[in-house]
Design a protein around this motif. Structure first.
Motif, mmCIF file in Angstrom:
data_model
loop_
_atom_site.group_PDB
_atom_site.id
_atom_site.type_symbol
_atom_site.label_atom_id
_atom_site.label_comp_id
_atom_site.label_asym_id
_atom_site.label_seq_id
_atom_site.Cartn_x
_atom_site.Cartn_y
_atom_site.Cartn_z
ATOM 1 N N ASN A 12 -2.888 -4.241 5.327
ATOM 2 C CA ASN A 12 -2.012 -4.968 6.232
ATOM 3 C C ASN A 12 -2.860 -5.817 7.180
ATOM 4 N N ALA A 17 1.018 -3.154 12.806
ATOM 5 C CA ALA A 17 1.678 -2.576 11.634
ATOM 6 C C ALA A 17 0.778 -1.542 10.963
ATOM 7 N N LEU A 21 1.529 2.530 10.498
ATOM 8 C CA LEU A 21 1.399 3.266 9.248
ATOM 9 C C LEU A 21 0.419 4.437 9.404
ATOM 10 N N ASP A 58 1.064 -4.416 2.121
ATOM 11 C CA ASP A 58 1.868 -5.460 2.762
ATOM 12 C C ASP A 58 2.050 -6.615 1.778
ATOM 13 N N VAL A 84 5.001 -2.218 1.465
ATOM 14 C CA VAL A 84 5.490 -1.967 2.822
ATOM 15 C C VAL A 84 5.501 -3.318 3.540
ATOM 16 N N THR A 85 6.695 -3.822 3.815
ATOM 17 C CA THR A 85 6.802 -5.171 4.373
ATOM 18 C C THR A 85 7.804 -5.194 5.524
ATOM 19 N N SER A 86 7.731 -6.235 6.332
ATOM 20 C CA SER A 86 8.573 -6.311 7.524
ATOM 21 C C SER A 86 10.056 -6.289 7.185
ATOM 22 N N THR A 109 8.445 -1.789 6.927
ATOM 23 C CA THR A 109 7.345 -1.284 7.744
ATOM 24 C C THR A 109 7.886 -0.502 8.944
#
Length: 339
Positions: A12, A17, A21, A58, A84-86, A109
């Motif tokens: 990431n 972020a 995590l 990400d 894992v993304t916004s 995320t």
């Protein structure tokens, strides 16, 4: 069953972020952080030197984004990858591209709280990691095969099972079929219920078909393509309508390809073609073998064209597949035995 030990890497470019995590992972003693990378290129290099059990990847990053990083890692030093993304919804196209290259699943995320605790989305992330861990564990749960009931002649059915790498494989297979195909098509892809409608929409955009989520109580209809859409198992009932069931509860693959194949073997009043595509684990292999024994034409994707040669390999080892074919050859083989 206790928590499975895992070495997990974080990729990431946003420090807050990555920290969110990290704070989620350190709450579980069995999870060790292998390394942290700030972009996809770093991740490819680090993974080649030290391949973890799982990468939290990400999507939107400088130098190399998560889609390309996923593609290169799965080619050079494959391991489980969780996107894992916004916003999974806002980035649906890229999410499914990454899944096509082998990403296992996708999740939003987690967000750090005002006190510095990453509570929003943290528990969901841990549940998803646990699901990944169970899927890649060596000990796979066994499912019992049902006893097949009597059969009569009826419309053929195309039944497809897929997992890791499945979205893009499904695009290739469906694109090789004529849009006026007159048989029902049912797909069971390992994907979280939250993303199933998005996958159906994405497949509708990428293929000639209008793909919809399978709805409980509805029959499979000629010319219609449906995809399993909950975290329960999609099965066919004796009245030829679909339903979702939690059983078997302890099966790590949800929705289960085996569960669907078994129900089809038991209740579908004709024969057809069953296909097992790329994927991690062994789900679908036993069900494919049951269908073969009943006279279905069964196909498993070959090693070379599979993003992950797990499910089709298990089918090959069980002698469950009449044919083992490259992805590009599966569509025409299906048509040969359906029309």
């Amino acid at each position: 069953m206790g928590t499975i030990k895992m070495r997990i890497a974080i990729v990431n470019d946003t420090l807050i972020a990555a920290e969110a995590l990290r704070r989620v992972l350190v709450t579980v003693p069995e999870y060790d952080i292998a390394w942290i990378a700030g972009n996809g290129a770093q991740a490819v290099e680090k993974c080649a030197r030290d391949t973890p059990d799982l990468i939290l990847m990400d999507l939107i990053m400088p130098v190399m984004d998560g889609v390309e990083a996923t593609r290169q890692i799965m080619q050079k030093s494959p391991c489980a990858i969780l996107v894992v993304t916004s916003s999974v919804t806002a980035n649906a196209g890229r999410v499914f591209e990454a899944m096509g290259y082998g990403a296992f699943d996708a999740i939003n995320t987690p967000i750090l709280g005002a006190s510095g605790n990453s509570q929003t989305g943290g528990s969901e992330l841990l549940r998803t990691i646990s699901k990944v861990a169970r899927s890649i564990a060596k000990n796979n749960h066994n499912s019992r095969s049902p006893t097949a009931g009597p059969k009569s002649r009826n419309s053929p059915l195309l039944a497809i099972g897929s997992s890791t790498g499945g979205p893009q494989a499904l695009v290739t297979l469906l694109s090789a079929l004529p849009v006026n195909l007159s048989v029902p098509v049912a797909i069971v892809q390992h994907i979280d219920a939250e993303f199933a409608p998005g996958l159906a929409q994405w497949l509708s955009q990428k293929t000639p078909f209008s793909v919809s989520v399978a709805i409980a109580g509805r029959p499979l209809e000629p010319g219609k393509v449906v995809i399993a859409a909950t975290n329960d198992h999609l099965v066919l009932q004796s009245n030829l309508t679909l339903k979702y069931t939690k059983e078997p509860l302890d099966y790590p693959y949800r929705p289960s390809v085996d569960s669907f194949f078994y129900s089809v073997a038991q209740y579908w009043p004709g024969k057809g073609v069953a296909v097992l595509l790329t994927g991690m684990g062994k789900d679908g292999a036993k069900g494919l073998k049951v269908l073969r024994a009943m006279g279905w034409h069964t196909i498993a994707q070959d090693r070379h064209s599979s993003v992950v040669y797990g499910m089709p390999k298990a089918a090959a080892e069980l002698d469950a597949a009449v044919q083992i074919l490259s992805l590009e050859a599966i569509g025409s083989a299906c048509l040969k035995h359906l029309l």
